[in-house]
Write a protein that holds these residues in place. Structure first.
Motif, PDB file in Angstrom:
ATOM      1  N   ASP A 123       9.855   4.045  -5.652  1.00  0.00           N
ATOM      2  CA  ASP A 123       8.797   4.823  -5.019  1.00  0.00           C
ATOM      3  C   ASP A 123       7.707   3.909  -4.462  1.00  0.00           C
ATOM      4  O   ASP A 123       7.269   4.066  -3.321  1.00  0.00           O
ATOM      5  N   ARG A 124       7.263   2.932  -5.259  1.00  0.00           N
ATOM      6  CA  ARG A 124       6.217   2.004  -4.803  1.00  0.00           C
ATOM      7  C   ARG A 124       6.676   1.196  -3.592  1.00  0.00           C
ATOM      8  O   ARG A 124       5.929   1.023  -2.630  1.00  0.00           O
ATOM      9  N   LEU A 125       7.896   0.697  -3.643  1.00  0.00           N
ATOM     10  CA  LEU A 125       8.420  -0.093  -2.522  1.00  0.00           C
ATOM     11  C   LEU A 125       8.556   0.765  -1.265  1.00  0.00           C
ATOM     12  O   LEU A 125       8.237   0.318  -0.154  1.00  0.00           O
ATOM     13  N   PHE A 126       9.025   2.007  -1.422  1.00  0.00           N
ATOM     14  CA  PHE A 126       9.168   2.892  -0.261  1.00  0.00           C
ATOM     15  C   PHE A 126       7.812   3.223   0.341  1.00  0.00           C
ATOM     16  O   PHE A 126       7.667   3.246   1.568  1.00  0.00           O
ATOM     17  N   VAL A 127       6.818   3.471  -0.489  1.00  0.00           N
ATOM     18  CA  VAL A 127       5.473   3.755   0.016  1.00  0.00           C
ATOM     19  C   VAL A 127       4.951   2.559   0.822  1.00  0.00           C
ATOM     20  O   VAL A 127       4.345   2.736   1.883  1.00  0.00           O
ATOM     21  N   CYS A 128       5.219   1.349   0.346  1.00  0.00           N
ATOM     22  CA  CYS A 128       4.803   0.147   1.088  1.00  0.00           C
ATOM     23  C   CYS A 128       5.528   0.068   2.432  1.00  0.00           C
ATOM     24  O   CYS A 128       4.896  -0.184   3.463  1.00  0.00           O
ATOM     25  N   ALA A 129       6.839   0.286   2.434  1.00  0.00           N
ATOM     26  CA  ALA A 129       7.619   0.231   3.677  1.00  0.00           C
ATOM     27  C   ALA A 129       7.153   1.303   4.654  1.00  0.00           C
ATOM     28  O   ALA A 129       6.942   1.037   5.844  1.00  0.00           O
ATOM     29  N   ARG A 130       6.996   2.514   4.144  1.00  0.00           N
ATOM     30  CA  ARG A 130       6.547   3.624   4.988  1.00  0.00           C
ATOM     31  C   ARG A 130       5.165   3.357   5.552  1.00  0.00           C
ATOM     32  O   ARG A 130       4.902   3.575   6.738  1.00  0.00           O
ATOM     33  N   SER A 131       4.276   2.841   4.728  1.00  0.00           N
ATOM     34  CA  SER A 131       2.904   2.560   5.166  1.00  0.00           C
ATOM     35  C   SER A 131       2.886   1.490   6.254  1.00  0.00           C
ATOM     36  O   SER A 131       2.172   1.631   7.258  1.00  0.00           O
ATOM     37  N   LEU A 132       3.656   0.432   6.059  1.00  0.00           N
ATOM     38  CA  LEU A 132       3.725  -0.614   7.089  1.00  0.00           C
ATOM     39  C   LEU A 132       4.268  -0.053   8.399  1.00  0.00           C
ATOM     40  O   LEU A 132       3.759  -0.359   9.477  1.00  0.00           O
ATOM     41  N   PHE A 133       5.296   0.769   8.306  1.00  0.00           N
ATOM     42  CA  PHE A 133       5.883   1.369   9.502  1.00  0.00           C
ATOM     43  C   PHE A 133       4.838   2.215  10.238  1.00  0.00           C
ATOM     44  O   PHE A 133       4.626   2.057  11.442  1.00  0.00           O
TER      45      PHE A 133
END
Length: 194
Positions: A123-133
């Protein structure tokens, strides 16, 4: 028409600075790049998650379609700055922003429950990826809004936009892919431990 000569045709060196020559600076290469990489980044974000069968294809069609529509209207607006009325430019800006907001809604609202089921580390990694995108892609509507409010990019504005776009591209392509790789690595490790 050669992209390589576009800058030289669009701007002339006058003394120690560049001045607009009146010719259009072609950025078709940038939009072609986005038309390939932004949908692929969305595919990476979706495929790294174990979404229920049958939903993946539908979700990807929605995301890729919205991305291409956003890029198309963004290009139409950017290629007409300074040439047509404000109504066309504002319409293209809005019509490129709406699909972006649709993508953001899908990534935030629809995928969050799927991601939460994968556990806190994913979840934390996905939030980071989504936020960067989302942050890197939001640079473009924001920069175009500045250009619209100032009635186009001047020489300094265009260079600032191009440098900012390069940074945003680097963040989105390298940053998102890095986090997608980390998610895949973590999920592989979790499967091996089971």
């Amino acid at each position: 028409f050669r992209l390589f000569n576009s800058w030289n045709e669009a701007f002339e060196l006058a003394g120690n600075s560049y001045a607009a020559s009146g010719h259009f600076f072609h950025e078709v290469y940038r939009y072609g790049d986005w038309a390939l990489t932004m949908p692929l980044l969305l595919v990476e974000l979706v495929l790294v998650l174990p979404i229920l069968k049958g939903q993946t294809a539908v979700l990807l069609k929605r995301l890729i379609g919205a991305a291409l529509i956003s890029i198309l209207f963004s290009y139409l607006g950017a290629s007409n700055i300074g040439e047509h009325g404000a109504l066309l430019l504002w319409s293209c800006w809005l019509l490129s922003l709406l699909p972006f907001l649709y993508i953001a809604r899908i990534l935030i609202q629809e995928l969050s429950p799927e991601v939460a089921q994968q556990g806190a580390p994913v979840d934390r990694l996905f939030v980071c990826a989504r936020s960067l995108f989302l942050v890197s892609w939001f640079f473009y509507p924001l920069a175009n809004l500045v250009a619209l409010c100032g009635h186009g990019f001047g020489e300094v504005g265009l260079v600032t936009f191009l440098v900012g776009a390069g940074i945003a591209d680097l963040i989105s392509k390298c940053g998102v892919s890095f986090y997608v790789y980390r998610i895949a690595l973590l999920q592989t490790k979790q499967r091996e431990e089971k």
